[in-house]
Design an enzyme around this catalytic site. Structure first.
Site, PDB file in Angstrom:
ATOM      1  N   LYS A   1       1.775  -3.698   7.208  1.00  9.81           N
ATOM      2  CA  LYS A   1       1.919  -3.890   5.754  1.00  9.81           C
ATOM      3  C   LYS A   1       3.375  -3.663   5.334  1.00  9.81           C
ATOM      4  O   LYS A   1       3.897  -4.355   4.445  1.00  9.81           O
ATOM      5  CB  LYS A   1       1.002  -2.945   4.982  1.00  9.81           C
ATOM      6  CG  LYS A   1      -0.471  -3.265   5.061  1.00  9.81           C
ATOM      7  CD  LYS A   1      -0.848  -4.605   4.441  1.00  9.81           C
ATOM      8  CE  LYS A   1      -0.670  -4.636   2.933  1.00  9.81           C
ATOM      9  NZ  LYS A   1      -1.118  -5.919   2.347  1.00  9.81           N
TER      10      LYS A   1
ATOM     11  N   TYR B   1      -1.739  -0.429  11.072  1.00  7.24           N
ATOM     12  CA  TYR B   1      -2.018  -1.085   9.783  1.00  7.24           C
ATOM     13  C   TYR B   1      -0.835  -0.930   8.837  1.00  7.24           C
ATOM     14  O   TYR B   1      -0.304  -1.920   8.307  1.00  7.24           O
ATOM     15  CB  TYR B   1      -3.293  -0.490   9.143  1.00  7.24           C
ATOM     16  CG  TYR B   1      -3.414  -0.797   7.659  1.00  7.24           C
ATOM     17  CD1 TYR B   1      -3.651  -2.090   7.204  1.00  7.24           C
ATOM     18  CD2 TYR B   1      -3.266   0.218   6.704  1.00  7.24           C
ATOM     19  CE1 TYR B   1      -3.749  -2.372   5.844  1.00  7.24           C
ATOM     20  CE2 TYR B   1      -3.363  -0.054   5.339  1.00  7.24           C
ATOM     21  CZ  TYR B   1      -3.597  -1.343   4.914  1.00  7.24           C
ATOM     22  OH  TYR B   1      -3.675  -1.619   3.566  1.00  7.24           O
TER      23      TYR B   1
ATOM     24  N   THR C   1       0.841  -1.202   0.000  1.00  9.72           N
ATOM     25  CA  THR C   1       0.000   0.000   0.000  1.00  9.72           C
ATOM     26  C   THR C   1       0.874   1.250   0.000  1.00  9.72           C
ATOM     27  O   THR C   1       2.013   1.218   0.495  1.00  9.72           O
ATOM     28  CB  THR C   1      -0.912   0.003   1.247  1.00  9.72           C
ATOM     29  OG1 THR C   1      -1.426   1.319   1.442  1.00  9.72           O
ATOM     30  CG2 THR C   1      -0.170  -0.407   2.505  1.00  9.72           C
ATOM     31  N   ASP C   2       0.337   2.349  -0.520  1.00 11.73           N
ATOM     32  CA  ASP C   2       1.095   3.614  -0.467  1.00 11.73           C
ATOM     33  C   ASP C   2       1.267   4.092   0.974  1.00 11.73           C
ATOM     34  O   ASP C   2       2.112   4.945   1.246  1.00 11.73           O
ATOM     35  CB  ASP C   2       0.416   4.699  -1.323  1.00 11.73           C
ATOM     36  CG  ASP C   2      -0.995   5.071  -0.886  1.00 11.73           C
ATOM     37  OD1 ASP C   2      -1.540   4.412   0.019  1.00 11.73           O
ATOM     38  OD2 ASP C   2      -1.554   6.026  -1.473  1.00 11.73           O
ATOM     39  N   GLU C   3       0.465   3.533   1.891  1.00  9.71           N
ATOM     40  CA  GLU C   3       0.534   3.999   3.285  1.00  9.71           C
ATOM     41  C   GLU C   3       1.866   3.634   3.945  1.00  9.71           C
ATOM     42  O   GLU C   3       2.209   4.179   4.995  1.00  9.71           O
ATOM     43  CB  GLU C   3      -0.658   3.458   4.086  1.00  9.71           C
ATOM     44  CG  GLU C   3      -1.972   3.905   3.462  1.00  9.71           C
ATOM     45  CD  GLU C   3      -3.216   3.638   4.283  1.00  9.71           C
ATOM     46  OE1 GLU C   3      -3.123   3.578   5.515  1.00  9.71           O
ATOM     47  OE2 GLU C   3      -4.291   3.491   3.672  1.00  9.71           O
TER      48      GLU C   3
HETATM   49  P1  NAD Z   1     -10.545  -6.518   2.613  1.00 12.87           P
HETATM   50  O1  NAD Z   1     -10.461  -6.240   4.068  1.00 12.87           O
HETATM   51  O2  NAD Z   1     -11.773  -6.115   1.857  1.00 12.87           O
HETATM   52  O3  NAD Z   1     -10.318  -8.069   2.322  1.00 12.87           O
HETATM   53  C1  NAD Z   1      -9.346  -8.819   2.999  1.00 12.87           C
HETATM   54  C2  NAD Z   1      -9.647 -10.295   2.754  1.00 12.87           C
HETATM   55  O4  NAD Z   1      -8.613 -11.062   3.377  1.00 12.87           O
HETATM   56  C3  NAD Z   1     -10.981 -10.767   3.354  1.00 12.87           C
HETATM   57  O5  NAD Z   1     -11.682 -11.549   2.414  1.00 12.87           O
HETATM   58  C4  NAD Z   1     -10.558 -11.588   4.558  1.00 12.87           C
HETATM   59  O6  NAD Z   1     -11.485 -12.628   4.878  1.00 12.87           O
HETATM   60  C5  NAD Z   1      -9.210 -12.130   4.101  1.00 12.87           C
HETATM   61  N1  NAD Z   1      -8.346 -12.486   5.237  1.00 12.87           N
HETATM   62  C6  NAD Z   1      -8.049 -11.731   6.316  1.00 12.87           C
HETATM   63  N2  NAD Z   1      -7.236 -12.399   7.145  1.00 12.87           N
HETATM   64  C7  NAD Z   1      -6.983 -13.593   6.558  1.00 12.87           C
HETATM   65  C8  NAD Z   1      -6.190 -14.722   6.909  1.00 12.87           C
HETATM   66  N3  NAD Z   1      -5.492 -14.754   8.059  1.00 12.87           N
HETATM   67  N4  NAD Z   1      -6.141 -15.778   6.060  1.00 12.87           N
HETATM   68  C9  NAD Z   1      -6.848 -15.760   4.899  1.00 12.87           C
HETATM   69  N5  NAD Z   1      -7.617 -14.733   4.518  1.00 12.87           N
HETATM   70  C10 NAD Z   1      -7.686 -13.659   5.336  1.00 12.87           C
HETATM   71  O7  NAD Z   1      -9.252  -5.805   1.980  1.00 12.87           O
HETATM   72  P2  NAD Z   1      -9.069  -5.073   0.579  1.00 12.87           P
HETATM   73  O8  NAD Z   1      -9.473  -3.647   0.733  1.00 12.87           O
HETATM   74  O9  NAD Z   1      -9.654  -5.895  -0.487  1.00 12.87           O
HETATM   75  O10 NAD Z   1      -7.469  -5.096   0.455  1.00 12.87           O
HETATM   76  C11 NAD Z   1      -6.812  -6.188  -0.166  1.00 12.87           C
HETATM   77  C12 NAD Z   1      -5.308  -5.961  -0.119  1.00 12.87           C
HETATM   78  O11 NAD Z   1      -4.980  -4.756  -0.807  1.00 12.87           O
HETATM   79  C13 NAD Z   1      -4.758  -5.813   1.290  1.00 12.87           C
HETATM   80  O12 NAD Z   1      -3.516  -6.467   1.353  1.00 12.87           O
HETATM   81  C14 NAD Z   1      -4.580  -4.309   1.460  1.00 12.87           C
HETATM   82  O13 NAD Z   1      -3.549  -4.017   2.368  1.00 12.87           O
HETATM   83  C15 NAD Z   1      -4.210  -3.911   0.037  1.00 12.87           C
HETATM   84  N6  NAD Z   1      -4.545  -2.534  -0.336  1.00 12.87           N
HETATM   85  C16 NAD Z   1      -5.829  -2.083  -0.164  1.00 12.87           C
HETATM   86  C17 NAD Z   1      -6.154  -0.798  -0.571  1.00 12.87           C
HETATM   87  C18 NAD Z   1      -7.569  -0.276  -0.414  1.00 12.87           C
HETATM   88  O14 NAD Z   1      -7.818   0.899  -0.699  1.00 12.87           O
HETATM   89  N7  NAD Z   1      -8.535  -1.075  -0.025  1.00 12.87           N
HETATM   90  C19 NAD Z   1      -5.169   0.040  -1.138  1.00 12.87           C
HETATM   91  C20 NAD Z   1      -3.861  -0.476  -1.293  1.00 12.87           C
HETATM   92  C21 NAD Z   1      -3.564  -1.756  -0.901  1.00 12.87           C
HETATM   93  P1  TYD Z   2     -10.357   4.930   4.716  1.00 17.46           P
HETATM   94  O1  TYD Z   2     -11.407   4.617   3.705  1.00 17.46           O
HETATM   95  O2  TYD Z   2     -10.460   4.318   6.090  1.00 17.46           O
HETATM   96  O3  TYD Z   2      -8.947   4.631   4.045  1.00 17.46           O
HETATM   97  P2  TYD Z   2      -7.447   4.973   4.599  1.00 17.46           P
HETATM   98  O4  TYD Z   2      -7.516   5.405   6.006  1.00 17.46           O
HETATM   99  O5  TYD Z   2      -6.758   3.652   4.437  1.00 17.46           O
HETATM  100  O6  TYD Z   2      -6.922   6.047   3.683  1.00 17.46           O
HETATM  101  O7  TYD Z   2     -10.352   6.503   4.938  1.00 17.46           O
HETATM  102  C1  TYD Z   2     -10.109   7.387   3.862  1.00 17.46           C
HETATM  103  C2  TYD Z   2     -10.051   8.795   4.426  1.00 17.46           C
HETATM  104  O8  TYD Z   2     -11.352   9.136   4.934  1.00 17.46           O
HETATM  105  C3  TYD Z   2      -9.105   8.935   5.598  1.00 17.46           C
HETATM  106  O9  TYD Z   2      -8.512  10.242   5.552  1.00 17.46           O
HETATM  107  C4  TYD Z   2     -10.006   8.832   6.820  1.00 17.46           C
HETATM  108  C5  TYD Z   2     -11.289   9.462   6.324  1.00 17.46           C
HETATM  109  N1  TYD Z   2     -12.538   8.956   6.921  1.00 17.46           N
HETATM  110  C6  TYD Z   2     -13.499   9.864   7.423  1.00 17.46           C
HETATM  111  O10 TYD Z   2     -13.298  11.096   7.396  1.00 17.46           O
HETATM  112  N2  TYD Z   2     -14.648   9.350   7.934  1.00 17.46           N
HETATM  113  C7  TYD Z   2     -14.895   8.009   7.997  1.00 17.46           C
HETATM  114  O11 TYD Z   2     -15.974   7.589   8.509  1.00 17.46           O
HETATM  115  C8  TYD Z   2     -13.917   7.097   7.464  1.00 17.46           C
HETATM  116  C9  TYD Z   2     -14.151   5.619   7.509  1.00 17.46           C
HETATM  117  C10 TYD Z   2     -12.768   7.623   6.941  1.00 17.46           C
END
Ligand code: NAD
Ligand code: TYD
Length: 350
Positions: A160, A156, A129-131
């Site tokens: 990561k 988090y 992730t970019d985080e």
């Molecule tokens: P999500 O929380 O929607 O899904 C995570 C999935 O992983 C779920 O289906 C969960 O059941 C499964 N899981 C959790 N723990 C597990 C374990 N111990 N064994 C097997 N399965 C397990 O997450 P997402 O938003 O789809 O993110 C997917 C990936 O992309 C993550 O690695 C996250 O860090 C990365 N990512 C997400 C974003 C974003 O904006 N959502 C951005 C950049 C990177």
């Molecule tokens: P989020 O979707 O949790 O992603 P991330 O924290 O991984 O970037 O949040 C996106 C942005 O929105 C972040 O700056 C936190 C803010 N946020 C709110 O202001 N209100 C909310 O209820 C949530 C869930 C997030």
């Protein structure tokens, strides 16, 4: 290719499974997912029928070495999405984040090293992730490049970053063909409504308050999930092993402005009054240690693999609002927790 996708019942993983099955007719997918609160097999309910013989679901934990070993051994590649993914939850309790994001990643890497050996063609994609880069100030004109030092700020992102560094260490030390992607904030269909965009859409539709953390001037770079899936697939197949690739949307936006845009879309599509919806915005207590701004330079991915996002933010947000409007039953099941009981019964004994 037979690809082992971890976390395929989550938001990005489920979109990725569909993308692979639809765009690579010769491929098979095994989806290993524990089904935590974020995992919902309904996200993939139709794929077994749509792609007969090409999709298999295994419910299990990426930390379970006995389960993971044979699954990795039979795979030509691993796309590792499984994670605990929500920053606010990691602030509440980081234990599951360290377990899954660090130990689970190490368990998969170890299995790949054992089964695949040195110098093999088989490839391991770690979805970072970019985080992991930490936060930029608003007035800082720079964007994260791949050589930016890692400086994660939340439990988090720290977990990561640990997985990210472990993955790269397995390449350096053992010659594993590891690829790392660092992607910006995703949005789109099947996103669990604890994240900003689906939360705001569903709250606005239901006339509930719209909680904006702090001053709402926090900036994220938004990328549609289908673009993320295309990019991840490209890196898995064509990226240079050992390399990191940023993935971004070129769509930086402050949270408050994003919420206003969502309100306008929900109002237009549901016939509600836009001003009344705007009146639901509440500036609530800020997230501790809230990262001010993320900004991604994804030039390397474009130069090396020719990738650019296809979905602009305006189109992507409109489609996303449409998707949540037309999937009310999915939303009801997810927000009520009903889907969990149903699938616990369905997969009991498998
Ligand atoms: P999500 O929380 O929607 O899904 C995570 C999935 O992983 C779920 O289906 C969960 O059941 C499964 N899981 C959790 N723990 C597990 C374990 N111990 N064994 C097997 N399965 C397990 O997450 P997402 O938003 O789809 O993110 C997917 C990936 O992309 C993550 O690695 C996250 O860090 C990365 N990512 C997400 C974003 C974003 O904006 N959502 C951005 C950049 C990177
Ligand atoms: P989020 O979707 O949790 O992603 P991330 O924290 O991984 O970037 O949040 C996106 C942005 O929105 C972040 O700056 C936190 C803010 N946020 C709110 O202001 N209100 C909310 O209820 C949530 C869930 C997030």
């Amino acid at each position: 290719m037979l690809i082992l996708v971890t976390g395929g019942c989550g938001f990005i993983g489920s979109n990725f499974v569909r993308h692979v099955l639809a765009s690579h007719p010769g491929d098979q997918v095994v989806n290993l997912d524990l089904l935590t609160y974020a995992g919902n097999p309904a996200n993939l309910a139709d794929v077994e029928a749509d792609y007969p013989g090409r999709y298999r679901f295994v419910q299990g934990d990426i930390c379970d070495a006995a389960l993971v070993g044979p699954l990795v051994a039979q795979a030509d590649g691993v796309a590792h999405f499984a994670a605990e993914s929500h920053v606010d939850r990691s602030i509440e309790d980081a234990q599951a984040f360290v377990r899954t994001n660090v130990l689970g990643t190490q368990c998969l890497l170890h299995a790949a090293k054992q089964a695949w050996g040195d110098g093999q063609e088989r490839r391991f994609l770690y979805v970072s992730t970019d985080e992991v880069y930490g936060a930029l100030r608003l007035e800082d004109g720079r964007r994260f490049r791949e050589d930016w030092p890692l400086d994660p700020k939340s439990p988090y992102s720290a977990s990561k970053a640990a997985g990210d560094q472990l993955a790269r260490a397995y390449h350096h030390t053992f010659g594993l063909q590891v690829l790392v992607t660092r992607c910006s904030n995703n949005y789109g269909p099947y996103q669990f409504p604890e994240k900003l965009i689906p939360l705001m859409i569903l709250n606005a539709l239901a006339g509930r308050e719209l909680p904006v953390y702090g001053d709402g001037l926090y900036v994220r770079d938004w990328l549609h999930v289908l673009d993320h899936c295309r990019a991840s697939d490209l890196v898995l197949r064509q990226g240079r092993p050992g390399e990191v690739y940023n993935i971004g949307g070129n769509s930086e936006l402050a949270n408050l402005e994003l919420v206003q845009r969502l309100i306008a879309l929900v109002a237009a599509k549901s016939g509600q009054d836009q001003e009344r919806l705007a009146g639901l915005i509440r500036h609530v207590k800020d997230r501790p240690g809230h990262d001010r701004r993320y900004a991604i330079d994804a030039g390397k991915l474009e130069r090396e693999l020719g990738f650019t996002p296809q979905m602009g933010l305006a189109q992507g947000l409109e489609r996303t609002v449409d998707w949540y409007l037309s999937h009310q039953e999915w939303c009801r099941r997810v927000t009520s927790g009903e889907y969990r009981q149903y699938y616990q019964r369905m997969y009991a004994g498998r």
